[in-house]
Design an enzyme around this catalytic site. Structure first.
Site, PDB file in Angstrom:
ATOM      1  N   TYR A  16      -8.967   5.565   8.088  1.00  0.00           N
ATOM      2  CA  TYR A  16      -9.200   5.847   9.184  1.00  0.00           C
ATOM      3  C   TYR A  16     -10.319   6.884   9.143  1.00  0.00           C
ATOM      4  O   TYR A  16     -10.224   7.829   8.613  1.00  0.00           O
ATOM      5  CB  TYR A  16      -7.862   6.509   9.878  1.00  0.00           C
ATOM      6  N   TYR A  65       4.292   6.281   9.975  1.00  0.00           N
ATOM      7  CA  TYR A  65       3.400   5.522   9.795  1.00  0.00           C
ATOM      8  C   TYR A  65       4.303   4.337   8.837  1.00  0.00           C
ATOM      9  O   TYR A  65       4.172   2.982   9.237  1.00  0.00           O
ATOM     10  CB  TYR A  65       2.313   5.783   9.075  1.00  0.00           C
ATOM     11  N   HIS A  72       0.758  -1.320   0.011  1.00  0.00           N
ATOM     12  CA  HIS A  72      -0.049   0.027  -0.008  1.00  0.00           C
ATOM     13  C   HIS A  72       0.838   1.170  -0.188  1.00  0.00           C
ATOM     14  O   HIS A  72       1.867   1.360   0.760  1.00  0.00           O
ATOM     15  CB  HIS A  72      -0.902   0.258   1.126  1.00  0.00           C
ATOM     16  N   LYS A 126       1.439  -0.243  15.174  1.00  0.00           N
ATOM     17  CA  LYS A 126       2.889  -0.355  15.613  1.00  0.00           C
ATOM     18  C   LYS A 126       3.267  -1.235  16.348  1.00  0.00           C
ATOM     19  O   LYS A 126       4.341  -1.658  16.554  1.00  0.00           O
ATOM     20  CB  LYS A 126       3.093   1.048  16.381  1.00  0.00           C
ATOM     21  N   PRO A 148      -3.482   0.381  18.970  1.00  0.00           N
ATOM     22  CA  PRO A 148      -3.310   0.161  17.693  1.00  0.00           C
ATOM     23  C   PRO A 148      -3.412   0.970  16.366  1.00  0.00           C
ATOM     24  O   PRO A 148      -3.208   0.675  15.314  1.00  0.00           O
ATOM     25  CB  PRO A 148      -4.299  -1.391  17.533  1.00  0.00           C
TER      26      PRO A 148
END
Ligand code: FAS
Ligand code: PHB
Length: 380
Positions: free
Chosen positions: A195, A375, A72, A287, A283
């Site tokens: 998200y 990220y 991704h 990570k 979460p």
């Protein structure tokens, strides 16, 4: 039994550590409380940082990940009814790989057993005394004598308790919400992770394959799954994500509490903690698994210097070296969690600040880069 490194736990931390040590010719024995099917069936993390994916390939256990995992190049933040893409690759030159933690664990277990190396399932460690590990296997209490012990036994393990009470500081933050997660056989409603910040609460759209989705809803702590029949889950996910989700059979469901924990130091004498045994992160930043891998990369380098040259400098620096990254990851995970969740008792001013933060992160290249570089994984 006797070995150089006794590893407690066959999760990502223990299994990656064993693979790293094997590459250096260092003997290890892994003791795992649960059965192989149980360990391989646990649905947990789903996002591999760029460096984690590269390491698995470098260790010779990444072939299936490269075949079946999904690379991704971005993620989407949704708020105020609109989606905003964070271009991970454009901003950092790095990507993430979506590949279930249980698949990583299966690949590592298969490789270790194929190499005929010691990995004992249903071997519950009951005590660690110095470098002597006591465990029960087939109902018989047994002992493993080690030069070094690696506590990779997760958030409900025994090794953190083996550290002298006076020598340990435990920091904890409990968040006022939890995640209700489902794994379902249903088509992904978006090519990338989404998200969502919504007035009804946070939601996350992830996946394992284009046909298997991994979805999460913010719920109150201690939520009873019985209050969430499938139809209610799907409806709430559609409302919060604003995606045309097509329902399908739910394969797994659970409620995960949200908390941050850091145990300092991560080492006492010849006992080294790694992964969830030493720290927990919410979460939201994806990570947990990646931080466990980061710990054991540091530990493997330290143990190699020790066993090869008798050099203890890296062992002595292990805890501080890991904790620098642990606190960076705690910061990022706390920031993502606080920005994206509705907080009980929040007021319009709190809401205004969160929307402003989201607008800034998705509207400023500088701000989006800070999210992206964390990220995909900060450099080692
Ligand atoms: P693990 O907990 O994976 O492994 C520890 C192992 O030690 C286990 O197999 C356990 O059985 C064994 N063990 C414990 N006590 C023992 C004993 N006394 N003797 C022998 N063995 C013992 N992270 C994310 O990034 N994204 C997510 O979505 C996400 N979801 C999660 C959902 C849940 C329900 C949980 C609990 C965690 C989730 N995590 C998530 C975090 C998770 O992925 C961890 O960060 C990751 O498993 C850490 O790996 P380990 O440190 O190896 O610990
Ligand atoms: C998952 O796919 O399980 C997942 C993805 C991103 C997160 C947490 C979990 O932040």
């Amino acid at each position: 039994m006797r070995t150089q490194v006794g590893i407690i736990g066959a999760g990502p931390a223990g299994l990656v550590l064993a693979r790293l040590l094997q590459r250096e010719g260092i003997d290890a024995v892994i003791l795992e409380r649960r059965s192989r099917p149980y360990v391989e069936g646990r649905v947990r993390a789903g996002v591999l940082e760029h460096g984690t994916a590269d390491l698995l390939e470098d260790l010779g256990v990444g072939a299936r990940m490269r075949r079946e995992g999904m690379v991704h190049r971005g993620i989407e933040l949704r708020f105020a009814g609109a989606g905003h893409r964070i271009d991970l690759e454009g901003l950092t030159g790095r990507t993430i790989t979506v590949y279930g933690q249980q698949e990583v664990v299966k690949d590592l277990i298969a490789a270790r057993l194929a190499d005929g190396l010691p990995l004992h399932f249903e071997a519950e460690v009951t005590g660690v005394d110095g470098t002597t590990v006591t465990y029960k296997h087939d109902g018989v209490e047994q002992r493993l004598e080690c030069d070094v012990v690696a506590g990779c036994d997760g958030s409900h393990g025994v090794t953190a308790g083996a550290l002298p009470a006076g020598a340990v500081r435990r920091h904890e933050r409990v968040y006022p919400y939890a995640w209700l997660g489902i794994l379902a056989r249903a088509p992904a409603a978006n090519e990338e992770l989404v998200y969502a910040y919504h007035e009804r609460g946070f939601a996350l759209h992830s996946m394992r394959t284009p046909e298997i989705v991994r979805l999460y809803l913010q719920v109150p702590p201690g939520t009873d799954l019985a209050e969430w029949p499938d139809e209610r889950i799907w409806d709430e996910l559609r409302r919060r994500l604003g995606l045309p989700l097509v329902a399908g059979p739910v394969l797994e469901r659970g409620v995960t509490p949200m908390r941050s924990v850091v145990v300092e130091p991560m080492r006492h004498d010849r006992l080294f903690l790694a992964g969830d045994a030493a720290h927990i992160v919410p979460p939201t930043g994806a990570k947990g698994l990646n931080l466990a891998v980061a710990d054991v990369r540091v530990l493997a380098e330290a143990l190699t210097a020790y066993f090869r040259d008798g050099d203890e400098k890296l062992m002595d620096a292990y805890s501080d070296t890991c904790l620098r990254r642990v606190w960076q990851v705690q910061r990022f995970s706390n920031w993502m969690t606080s920005m994206l969740h509705r907080h009980p008792g929040d007021d319009p001013f709190d809401h205004g600040l969160q929307v402003a933060e989201l607008a800034y992160v998705t509207g400023s290249t500088a701000a989006a880069t800070t999210l992206a570089e964390n990220y995909v994984g900060l450099p080692r």
